[in-house]
Write a protein that holds these residues in place. Structure first.
Motif, PDB file in Angstrom:
ATOM      1  N   ASP A 167      -4.409   5.886   3.752  1.00 49.85           N
ATOM      2  CA  ASP A 167      -5.311   5.604   2.638  1.00 49.85           C
ATOM      3  C   ASP A 167      -6.710   5.227   3.103  1.00 49.85           C
ATOM      4  O   ASP A 167      -7.653   5.225   2.323  1.00 49.85           O
ATOM      5  N   ALA A 168      -6.814   4.880   4.381  1.00 51.97           N
ATOM      6  CA  ALA A 168      -8.112   4.431   4.890  1.00 51.97           C
ATOM      7  C   ALA A 168      -9.046   5.615   5.022  1.00 51.97           C
ATOM      8  O   ALA A 168      -8.620   6.748   5.221  1.00 51.97           O
ATOM      9  N   SER A 172       0.842  -1.187   0.000  1.00 46.53           N
ATOM     10  CA  SER A 172       0.000   0.000   0.000  1.00 46.53           C
ATOM     11  C   SER A 172       0.883   1.245   0.000  1.00 46.53           C
ATOM     12  O   SER A 172       1.936   1.266   0.619  1.00 46.53           O
ATOM     13  N   ARG A 194      -5.718  10.697   5.476  1.00 43.71           N
ATOM     14  CA  ARG A 194      -4.601  11.542   5.079  1.00 43.71           C
ATOM     15  C   ARG A 194      -4.814  12.996   5.498  1.00 43.71           C
ATOM     16  O   ARG A 194      -3.898  13.803   5.402  1.00 43.71           O
ATOM     17  N   ILE A 220      -3.262   3.396  11.775  1.00 47.99           N
ATOM     18  CA  ILE A 220      -4.113   3.336  10.586  1.00 47.99           C
ATOM     19  C   ILE A 220      -3.368   3.888   9.370  1.00 47.99           C
ATOM     20  O   ILE A 220      -2.582   4.815   9.492  1.00 47.99           O
ATOM     21  N   SER A 221      -3.641   3.301   8.231  1.00 45.46           N
ATOM     22  CA  SER A 221      -3.048   3.792   6.981  1.00 45.46           C
ATOM     23  C   SER A 221      -3.726   5.095   6.572  1.00 45.46           C
ATOM     24  O   SER A 221      -4.930   5.249   6.751  1.00 45.46           O
TER      25      SER A 221
END
Lengths: 260, 281, 639
Positions: free
Chosen positions: A37-38, A4, A96, A34-35
């Protein structure tokens, strides 16, 4: 799956928990990696997975389309309805927008007319009551004439559309320091009142909808917080239009105007 | 078979609708109507404040002109009506506007408070634990409920001070506003009080003047951008004009060093009247 | 197969509906108020049906599991709604819309139904416009049209990118008007969990209040299911999080045949999944293909940024393989080709699960402003989700499951195989055959709700005059209520180790791999056993916490996922039995030399409708033969 391209951040979540409308509520703190991108709600999904695994009841929050159109989702994120990104519903907000080590306070939309059901879920049904009061054009199925019989000036059609874009999420009420539902109500009144089809009931509709709105919500003091919170950026101009139409509705000789 | 609203929606109304009053009183029963009343009385009150400020500029022409201006207010309507009759009518109008403005404000803010009851109210305003970041609301709009009471209290003080002369005691001379103003405002605490109150007034007018366009539904893309400008201009004018009195008194510009007439209700006022006459003659 | 009587009326195709309307039994206006009708679901089909039935004078009870009728997933449709208005004077007609729909459905739909759909399509636009739906207009103030989904005429009416929302709000407002009038009783946050029959006829439903957990029976003379499609069996789909098959499935388990479950539609232009925890996929309007060019790097595992890949190293595979239609080939063709190139290792993006949709050429040709004017909101949405700017780099897209053509089998009256039980909108097996054309779903939902069901339901109800509804204290109701209450407690008492979502996600993976864009016999067999294994694990190891007497979202989901498991098995079985390729159902064993879907009209020109035979037994497959009197069957070609 791997690779990712989002980075992983660690955030501290202060989440409102409340088991029912009458029960007292309070904040619960969780750490979440958490990413970026989530989406914001996917982060809550993940947190719920972890809570469930730990034997704790998941956090109740509402969402459905996750495309920013159904209006089901909506929480206060750091004191802002739908969070920090403009013109974005909670479900479209992505991580983000946040940075590593951020503290995020998540609360339900608040207003007396929006009682908490559980945790972050609130009951927004008074918005339906407002629509029921007159948010429609009375035309039975089959009674319509050809759609192109009545031209609608493009300017009017476009403006009606701007109002019709409302998704009924209730962020305007949540963001309003007065818990007023003026933006929601005026969007529907503006949508129907600007179209030729909506003229016959323009005044009775405005009167009924405004008065129903006032049974549940506060009084507008023209702060403009609602427009800022609105995921569809509906303009305050519609509130002005509603105020004008309401007063007209009250004094108009509707017999001579040919409208009820 | 028809459902009740309660069965259908589960959320009980926060405010009960009462029986409708006859027209036009029914307009005042709804919040939108009440906002109209607030806006219209607001316009009247701004008009008064503006006229009051402009009229008071006579103070810079000296005690005689000031006396003449005060006298002219009593003789509005000329010989057609008894002396002071029109002035009293104006006062009555002003008072009712003030009462309506106040009542609508208090009742509407109550309504909003009830609508936000479960929302963690902090001193009457809705608060989120996440720290309410105001995005659109201005300082002026958020402080209406503070500037309003400040102004109301100040008006009472102002009346007691310069209309009824409660605090000046023997120094108060009816019919000699110049004397009264310069005496009252030469005390520093009083001057500060006037400054604070007038800053509050300017804030109040800044939001009020813009807000009333919305409340009255005066909205047109052609001139919407002018609404903020007009509000700023109004608030600015009133602020500059009104602040000049306490500041310039403190600075010594308004004093009685060059006064030629004696101070006193009978002798002094006759002298002032003659002096004003002389100016004209 | 005597039971599968489609009740298509006699007469020439164009006259069938008109004649039938005349020959049907009517309920006179004063008698209508003696009938109770339950409508479940308040999307386009349900809201329009409930509103119209209320207007006609029936006593309607409308149920939605949302907090408001306006939230149904019809709201998310972006593109538009077809209607044979021929406002653009480009040769459209009812017949052409009918023909395109039958052909687009790959000749697996019922001609008479499709023709009726095309006929009433024009009324829908009139009705919606009168309700205040703000369709796009031109400068003269008249309605604007665009061409959509490869149609050769401009017959699509649209409302910016929010056509579904605007149409749903129109139907919702009509519904709320009836609620105000007292003809419709509205029940929100009420989820259907059982359909109740007495003496073979549907007599009511059992619902669970999602807030209080209370289970209540409701009786009526007829029950209408308008509960949408089952795309969420794939877990990742463009459907809303709450979309499910439960209502239709429970009706199936009470005797309603389930038709063509293997017909599922993949939409070619969705944003690829970015991570393991992805909760759903987002569709980007198909209209983007009008200006975007689709390509992948010619080399395998090319990791250069798109801008650094020279023209010579790019494969515009749709333009290469289908010179006539290029990037505008139908959805199934575009989707399958994307899968092929990604499977071959040409995929782009961090997970190699996408193809490029490139606007550089269009921006160079028409200017940035023109592109932004047309697609600005879509580009913004893409950027919000991916964090990438599509004005500067190509979008990444990948197909995702989007719509299900299969559903409850219904006859020409939209009645299921259970008398008194109807199904409308996406919930029925519908008019789309094996593949739905763009902008046809909204049309079908509203056609069923506004203009078809309100007529056909009277024909059956007329015979029920004088019959009271079954009282809710009848044993058929009390047993059903007790069953549902037991179900809730069963979920809460399993107390396993994995969440409902975990099982749902795993199930979705199997269904996507085995019954996805391309299927084959061995894969389907394998899928069947995988699903079955996971299903037993689910029933023994799921963990549902909390209680049944409050809002409990895991509990709600548990029942829905259980139904998805059973449906998934039926899908695999149906796909296995249908040994041909048609529309959205692509069997790898059945393709032309060019890799196109190869139908088998001799053996499969029929609807497969499955009959439930009880837990643990395999459903029985029934057939409804499709006869084509007007349209000649041919091989679709987009070369």
């Amino acid at each position: 799956m791997s690779g990712s391209h989002g980075e992983t951040i660690n955030v501290t979540l202060k989440v409102w928990r409340q088991t029912s409308a009458d029960a007292p509520g309070g904040f619960e703190t969780h750490q979440q990696a958490i990413s970026t991108d989530a989406s914001f709600l996917e982060m809550l999904d993940l947190l719920n997975e972890e809570l469930n695994a730990a034997g704790k009841e998941p956090i109740a929050f509402e969402s459905d389309c996750r495309e920013g159109i159904c209006g089901t989702c909506g929480v206060m994120i750091n004191g802002r309805a739908h969070g920090p990104q403009k013109a974005t519903a909670t479900c479209q907000l992505h991580m983000r927008e946040f940075a590593d080590d951020d503290e995020i306070v998540i609360e339900p939309f608040r207003a007396t007319g929006f009682p908490v059901i559980r945790d972050l879920a609130v009951d927004r049904s008074p918005l339906d009551a407002i629509i029921e009061a007159g948010g429609y054009i009375s035309v039975n199925t089959g009674a319509a004439s050809d759609a192109n019989l009545t031209p609608v000036p493009k300017a009017a059609a476009d403006q009606a559309f701007d109002a019709a874009a409302c998704i009924g999420c209730g962020a305007c009420v949540a963001a309003c320091p007065n818990s007023a539902a003026q933006l929601f109500t005026s969007a529907k009144i503006g949508h129907l009142g600007l179209l030729p089809q909506g003229q016959a009931e323009r005044w009775s509709r405005t009167e009924a909808m405004v008065e129903t709105m006032e049974e549940f919500f506060g009084s507008c003091t023209n702060h403009g917080e609602c427009t800022e919170a609105c995921p569809k950026e509906i303009s305050l101009d519609f509130i002005a239009l509603m105020n004008r139409d309401y007063m007209k509705a009250k004094v108009k000789n509707r017999g001579l105007a040919g409208q009820h | 078979m028809a459902q009740t609203t309660g069965e259908r929606y589960r959320v009980a109304p926060v405010h009960r609708r009462s029986r409708e009053w006859p027209f036009p009183l029914n307009l005042y029963q709804t919040a939108v109507g009440r906002k109209w009343v607030m806006a219209l009385t607001g316009i009247g009150l701004i008009g008064f404040v503006l006229a009051h400020m402009v009229g008071n500029l006579h103070v810079y022409e000296g005690p005689a002109r000031m006396h003449e201006y005060a006298e002219s207010l009593r003789t509005i309507g000329g010989g057609l009506v008894p002396k002071s009759a029109v002035l009293w009518l104006l006062r009555l109008g002003l008072l009712s506007m003030f009462v309506l403005h106040l009542h609508s404000a208090i009742s509407l803010s109550r309504m909003s408070r009830a609508s936000s009851e479960d929302a963690g109210l902090v001193s009457g305003a809705k608060r989120y634990a996440g720290g309410r970041e105001h995005v659109a609301a201005t300082y002026a709009s958020r402080t209406m409920r503070w500037t309003g009471p400040i102004i109301a209290l100040f008006i009472l003080y102002h009346l007691a001070d310069l209309t009824w002369g409660w605090w000046l005691g023997d120094d108060f001379v009816a019919g000699d506003p110049y004397h009264n103003v310069s005496t009252s405002l030469s005390a520093l605490p009083v001057a500060i009080l006037y400054i604070v109150a007038n800053v509050a007034l300017a804030f109040h007018i800044f939001h009020g003047a813009w807000s009333m366009f919305q409340s009255l539904g005066i909205n047109n893309p052609r001139y919407n951008h002018l609404r903020r400008g007009l509000a700023t201009l109004l608030a600015g004018l009133i602020l500059v004009g009104n602040l000049s009195f306490p500041i310039l008194t403190q600075a010594g510009l308004i004093d009685e060093d060059n006064r030629t007439c004696p101070i006193g209700e009978v002798e002094g006022n006759t002298c002032l009247a003659e002096e004003a006459e002389g100016h004209q003659g | 197969m005597g039971i599968l009587e489609s009740k298509v009326p006699e007469g020439t195709l164009a006259d069938k509906w008109e004649n039938h309307k005349f020959s049907m039994n009517l309920v006179n206006p004063n008698n209508k108020r003696k009938f109770d009708i339950i409508v479940v679901g308040t999307g386009l089909a349900g809201a329009s049906a409930a509103a119209t039935l209320g207007e006609l004078g029936y006593r309607v009870k409308a149920f939605t599991f949302h907090d408001s009728p306006r939230r149904a997933h019809s709201i998310a449709a972006q593109g538009g709604i077809n209607a044979a208005k021929n406002y653009t004077n480009d040769g459209d007609s009812v017949h052409r819309l009918f023909y395109d729909t039958v052909k687009g459905g790959d000749y697996r739909s019922r001609e008479a139904n499709v023709h009726r759909l095309a006929e009433v399509s024009v009324n829908i636009i009139d009705q919606a416009t009168a309700q205040g739906v703000p369709f796009a207009r031109d400068y003269g103030g008249l309605l604007d049209n665009r061409s959509f989904g490869g149609a050769q005429v401009s017959r699509t009416f649209y409302a910016r990118g929010q056509t579904g929302q605007q149409l749903l709000i129109g139907a919702y407002s009509a519904l709320m008007r009836q609620v105000a009038a007292g003809t419709v009783e509205l029940h929100t946050r009420a989820e259907l969990l059982d359909v109740v029959k007495k003496d073979g006829r549907a007599c009511g439903i059992v619902v669970r209040d999602l807030l209080s957990g209370e289970v209540t029976p409701h009786s009526a003379h007829a029950v209408v299911l308008a509960t949408g499609g089952y795309s969420n069996v794939y877990f990742l789909s463009t459907n809303a999080m709450m979309c499910n098959v439960t209502a239709a499935w429970r009706a199936h388990k009470r005797g309603a045949y389930f038709a063509n479950p293997c017909y599922t539609q993949i939409h070619p232009t969705c944003i690829p999944a970015s991570d393991d925890f992805q909760s759903k996929l987002t569709l980007m309007s198909e209209s983007l293909r009008n200006d975007g060019r689709i390509w992948v790097p010619s080399a395998f595992d090319d990791t250069r940024p798109a801008a650094d890949i020279p023209e010579g190293d790019r494969d515009y595979y749709l333009e290469r393989k289908y010179p006539a239609f290029g990037n505008l080939v139908p959805r199934d063709v575009a989707s399958r080709n994307a899968k092929t190139v990604c499977d071959e290792g040409h995929g782009v993006g961090p997970l190699k699960n996408g193809v490029y949709l490139d606007f550089a050429a269009a921006i160079a040709r028409n200017g940035l402003d023109a592109i932004s004017e047309k697609y600005g909101n879509l580009f913004d949405m893409y950027q919000r989700i991916t964090g990438e700017n599509p004005y500067e780099q190509p979008m990444r897209i990948y197909p995702a499951i989007h719509y299900t053509m299969g559903g409850l089998w219904v006859d020409y009256h939209l009645m299921t195989t259970v008398p008194g039980l109807y199904s409308i909108g996406e919930a029925n097996f519908s008019d789309h055959g094996a593949n739905r054309l763009g902008a046809s779903a909204l049309m079908q939902g509203l056609a069923d709700g506004y203009f078809v069901l309100p007529y056909t339901i009277g024909d059956d109800l007329a015979g029920q005059l004088g019959n009271p509804v079954v009282p809710v204290d009848d044993p058929v109701f009390t047993t059903a209520v007790a069953g549902i209450e037991d179900e809730a407690h069963r979920w809460l008492s399993i107390n396993g180790t994995r969440s409902v979502d975990h099982f749902h996600r795993e199930l979705g993976r199997i269904v996507w791999d085995r019954i996805g864009m391309a299927r084959n016999g061995p894969g389907l067999e394998k899928g069947l056993s995988e699903i079955s294994a996971l299903r037993s694990e689910f029933h023994s190891d799921v963990r549902v916490l909390g209680s049944a007497d409050t809002l409990n979202q895991s509990l709600e989901k548990a029942g829905r996922v259980a139904d998805f498991f059973e449906l998934a098995e039926l899908m695999a079985r149906d796909a296995l039995e249908r040994s041909e390729s048609c529309g959205g159902h692509f069997r790898e064993e059945h393709q032309t030399a060019q890799g196109e879907a190869q139908r088998d009209d001799d053996n499969f020109a029929h609807v497969a409708a499955w009959e439930w035979n009880g837990e643990g037994t395999v459903q029985t497959r029934h057939r409804e033969e499709l006869t084509f009197e007007t349209v000649a069957l041919s091989q679709r070609s987009y070369k």
